[in-house]
Motif scaffolding. Sequence first.
Motif, PDB file in Angstrom:
ATOM      1  N   LYS A 108       3.783  -5.154  -0.607  1.00 28.02           N
ATOM      2  CA  LYS A 108       3.944  -3.860   0.055  1.00 28.02           C
ATOM      3  C   LYS A 108       2.867  -3.665   1.125  1.00 28.02           C
ATOM      4  O   LYS A 108       3.142  -3.167   2.223  1.00 28.02           O
ATOM      5  CB  LYS A 108       3.867  -2.742  -0.975  1.00 28.02           C
ATOM      6  N   LYS A 168       3.807  -5.669   4.169  1.00 26.19           N
ATOM      7  CA  LYS A 168       4.908  -5.013   4.890  1.00 26.19           C
ATOM      8  C   LYS A 168       4.386  -3.824   5.697  1.00 26.19           C
ATOM      9  O   LYS A 168       4.763  -3.634   6.862  1.00 26.19           O
ATOM     10  CB  LYS A 168       5.983  -4.565   3.916  1.00 26.19           C
ATOM     11  N   GLN A 169       3.496  -3.036   5.102  1.00 34.32           N
ATOM     12  CA  GLN A 169       2.918  -1.892   5.814  1.00 34.32           C
ATOM     13  C   GLN A 169       2.159  -2.356   7.052  1.00 34.32           C
ATOM     14  O   GLN A 169       2.244  -1.737   8.114  1.00 34.32           O
ATOM     15  CB  GLN A 169       1.964  -1.117   4.900  1.00 34.32           C
TER      16      GLN A 169
END
Length: 147
Positions: free
Chosen positions: A55, A58-59
Amino acid sequence: MSLIDQLKEQMKLAMRAKEKVRLGTIRMALAAIKQIEVDSRESLSDDQALAVLTKMVKQRRDSIAQYEAAGRDELAAAEAAEIQVLETFLPKPLSEEEIAAIIDATISEVGASTMADMGKVMGALKPKVQGRADMGAIGSLIRAKLK
């Protein structure tokens, strides 16, 4: 050695080597993991910690796109450096052929034939590719096969 233990060990090595970017990124990852542990009041497994790191990557990719669109190349470069550090803790990415083979096997495994079965396929596929492939890209590949 668990993923969290690896992060802690690499943090110590980064401190000794005075690698500021690496140290800061690892500390940020450990802080994100710790925050989830505190919120849920339980220790995270390797799979859960891997999901946190995925995550975070991805951020940062989303941030890079926004920074580049705004002409902030120095901020985009900083995010790219953090991605490089985080990716050292992620498993090796799957090739397109491996992803296609896993998707085909999962579709036949759950007996999917229409778009209505997309959720079943994604649910069964996610644990197999966690951290090793972009779920958005996989979703479009599944849609193409389930038409």
